[in-house]
Design an enzyme around this catalytic site. Structure first.
Site, mmCIF file in Angstrom:
data_model
loop_
_atom_site.group_PDB
_atom_site.id
_atom_site.type_symbol
_atom_site.label_atom_id
_atom_site.label_comp_id
_atom_site.label_asym_id
_atom_site.label_seq_id
_atom_site.Cartn_x
_atom_site.Cartn_y
_atom_site.Cartn_z
ATOM 1 N N ALA A 11 -9.318 19.671 -33.941
ATOM 2 C CA ALA A 11 -8.983 18.347 -33.408
ATOM 3 C C ALA A 11 -9.600 17.233 -34.238
ATOM 4 O O ALA A 11 -9.939 16.171 -33.711
ATOM 5 C CB ALA A 11 -9.452 18.249 -31.960
ATOM 6 N N ALA A 12 -9.730 17.463 -35.542
ATOM 7 C CA ALA A 12 -10.414 16.489 -36.403
ATOM 8 C C ALA A 12 -9.458 15.613 -37.196
ATOM 9 O O ALA A 12 -9.906 14.745 -37.945
ATOM 10 C CB ALA A 12 -11.354 17.217 -37.366
ATOM 11 N N LYS A 349 -5.048 -3.193 0.747
ATOM 12 C CA LYS A 349 -6.073 -2.812 -0.223
ATOM 13 C C LYS A 349 -7.358 -2.476 0.513
ATOM 14 O O LYS A 349 -7.842 -3.259 1.326
ATOM 15 C CB LYS A 349 -6.302 -3.959 -1.213
ATOM 16 C CG LYS A 349 -7.237 -3.641 -2.379
ATOM 17 C CD LYS A 349 -8.690 -3.951 -2.093
ATOM 18 C CE LYS A 349 -8.958 -5.427 -1.940
ATOM 19 N NZ LYS A 349 -10.434 -5.696 -1.782
ATOM 20 N N HIS A 361 6.486 -7.226 7.352
ATOM 21 C CA HIS A 361 6.894 -8.065 6.229
ATOM 22 C C HIS A 361 5.879 -9.164 5.933
ATOM 23 O O HIS A 361 5.228 -9.700 6.812
ATOM 24 C CB HIS A 361 8.265 -8.714 6.472
ATOM 25 C CG HIS A 361 8.632 -8.893 7.900
ATOM 26 N ND1 HIS A 361 9.808 -8.434 8.435
ATOM 27 C CD2 HIS A 361 7.964 -9.456 8.926
ATOM 28 C CE1 HIS A 361 9.854 -8.717 9.721
ATOM 29 N NE2 HIS A 361 8.751 -9.340 10.044
ATOM 30 N N ALA A 378 5.021 -11.613 10.837
ATOM 31 C CA ALA A 378 5.378 -11.959 9.462
ATOM 32 C C ALA A 378 4.442 -13.030 8.920
ATOM 33 O O ALA A 378 4.151 -14.023 9.577
ATOM 34 C CB ALA A 378 6.818 -12.446 9.405
#
Length: 456
Positions: A11-12, A349, A361, A378
């Site tokens: 992987a070099a 959140k 809504h 709403a």
């Protein structure tokens, strides 16, 4: 398998054709990275040692891949695959077993293919066994040349082949199993007498006594990635594998050409995946769900019978028999209960939402604990940020908010509280009705200044 097996992952490489500051082997692919997918191909093997030869971006590779049982060996000067393997010699002093060598940019290898190569190598009692394939367009691959007995006579890199040699369609898959003591004796004799001035590992093969080739059943497995185009091709191949497996296990995918799913995603039978849906990471979906169209789920858990359409959910949880969307956004930490409705233009959140709660809504619910059977009118906004700090809101069971309400944190609303439409609530309300808005004033004879006469 015997633990007298070691692996060396190369992987070099500089990966210049990727045109990226990120090491090639760390580019994302199907929920992990190119290099992590190569390491996953070793999953069926009991390894005594696993070495990753790093060069370009070595510290980044170490930081991402560091795990028990993996050692990193740095190739400070990239002088070819043979030179890379030479860097591991001091770490395998006294080792008498077999060594797998494979490229770190070949992420389509299946674990069963690598295990089969080791088994055949042992059955051949060979010094080396290589993975090979016949493909229609061998351009760019090293060619494998066999003798009359089917043994490997030579492997020549594409750039060093003559025109006649390039007609050979048997290619080197870049995966080798060596008897380490045999390879050790010839590695120092490698020569850089080639077009690139590098030490090629395949040049060790003619120096060994007994070298065999094993054909891979699916030539796609040896596909290597050198640029972004090949990265996208590998992504498409892996996605097709995943979708086929899911459909055969009882998942309906309406249009597989317009759906992408990481292989890390878990989906139970009788789920319907609509077009333009993308499922990522540790997402888990229980049976009977409908997901999409137009939906992105990342690291999200979805309960049975839930419907999610035209929405984005990241690091969230949704209970059973809920509906999300259209056009909802569940951000990290959103935990929505069962039998809930989260509708048009609702953002949640870092909040827990109790069962049978509706936000149909135009609402924002952030940093909150919401009870069961709550109804957000709403335009209800949980105001969680004072300009410097985030604050939490606690909303009890059965609370109802009228349209265009603002709940200014920190705040607690007790069970059964009703918030009148248009209210801005700034103080805790233990029970009852809260009205927090300016009194309406009507002036029936009012006129705009420009409409008034001199007599008023």
């Amino acid at each position: 398998m015997s633990a007298r097996l070691a692996a060396i992952v190369l992987a070099a490489g500089k990966g210049t054709r990727m045109r990226s500051t990120l090491p090639k082997v760390l580019h994302p692919l199907a929920g992990s990275t190119i290099l992590e997918r190569v390491l996953a191909a070793l999953g069926e093997l009991a390894l005594a040692e696993c070495f990753i030869v790093v060069g370009q971006g070595a510290e980044l590779v170490r930081g991402r891949i560091a795990r028990p049982g993996v050692q990193f060996v740095e190739q400070t000067e990239q002088r070819g695959t043979g030179h890379a393997v030479q860097q591991v010699i001091p770490h395998l002093e006294g080792f008498e077993g077999e060594v797998l060598v494979l490229n770190g940019d070949a992420p389509l290898l299946r674990p069963s293919t690598v295990a089969h190569l080791v088994e055949k190598h042992r059955s051949f009692a060979a010094d080396a066994t290589i993975l090979a394939a016949r493909i229609a367009d061998p351009g760019g691959y090293g060619r494998v040349f066999l003798d009359a007995d089917g043994r490997v006579r030579q492997v020549i890199e594409d750039r060093d082949c003559t025109e006649e040699q390039r007609r050979n369609d048997l290619i080197n898959g870049g995966v080798y199993c060596f008897r380490w003591p045999a390879l050790m004796t010839v590695l120092p004799a490698l020569s850089a007498d080639n077009d690139q001035g590098e030490l090629y590992l395949p040049d060790a093969l003619p120096m060994l006594t007994h070298v065999r080739a094993v054909a891979v059943e699916d030539p796609q497995e040896i596909f290597g990635i050198n640029d972004r185009l090949q990265l996208s091709q590998a992504s498409r191949i892996l996605n097709e594998r995943t979708l086929v497996g899911l459909m055969l296990s009882g998942v309906t995918i309406v249009d597989p050409l317009r759906v992408t799913i990481d292989e890390t995603v878990e989906i139970e039978p009788d789920v319907v995946i609509e077009p333009e849906t993308h499922l990522r990471g540790a997402t888990r979906i229980a049976g009977g769900c409908r997901i999409g169209p137009g939906t992105l789920l990342e690291d999200t858990v979805v309960g049975a019978g839930t419907e999610i359409l035209y929405s984005v959910l990241r690091r969230s949880r949704v209970g059973a028999h809920s509906t999300i969307g259209p056009y909802s956004h569940l951000r990290p930490g959103a935990d929505v209960g069962s039998h809930c409705r989260v509708g048009n233009y609702v953002e949640i959140k870092n909040a827990t939402i109790g069962d049978h709660t509706n936000a149909a809504h135009l609402s924002y619910v952030g940093d909150a604990s919401v009870g069961e059977r709550v109804n957000f009118g709403a335009g209800t906004i949980v105001v969680n940020y004072d300009g410097k700090h985030k604050h939490r809101t606690e909303i009890g069971d059965g609370v109802r908010t009228g349209a265009n309400s603002c709940l200014v944190a920190p705040l607690k609303l007790g069970d059964g509280v009703t918030v009148a439409a248009g209210s801005t609530v700034t103080e805790d309300v233990p029970c009852g009705l809260v009205i927090a808005r300016s009194r309406q004033v009507v002036k029936p004879d009012w006129k705009a200044p420009y409409e008034r006469t001199e007599d008023g």
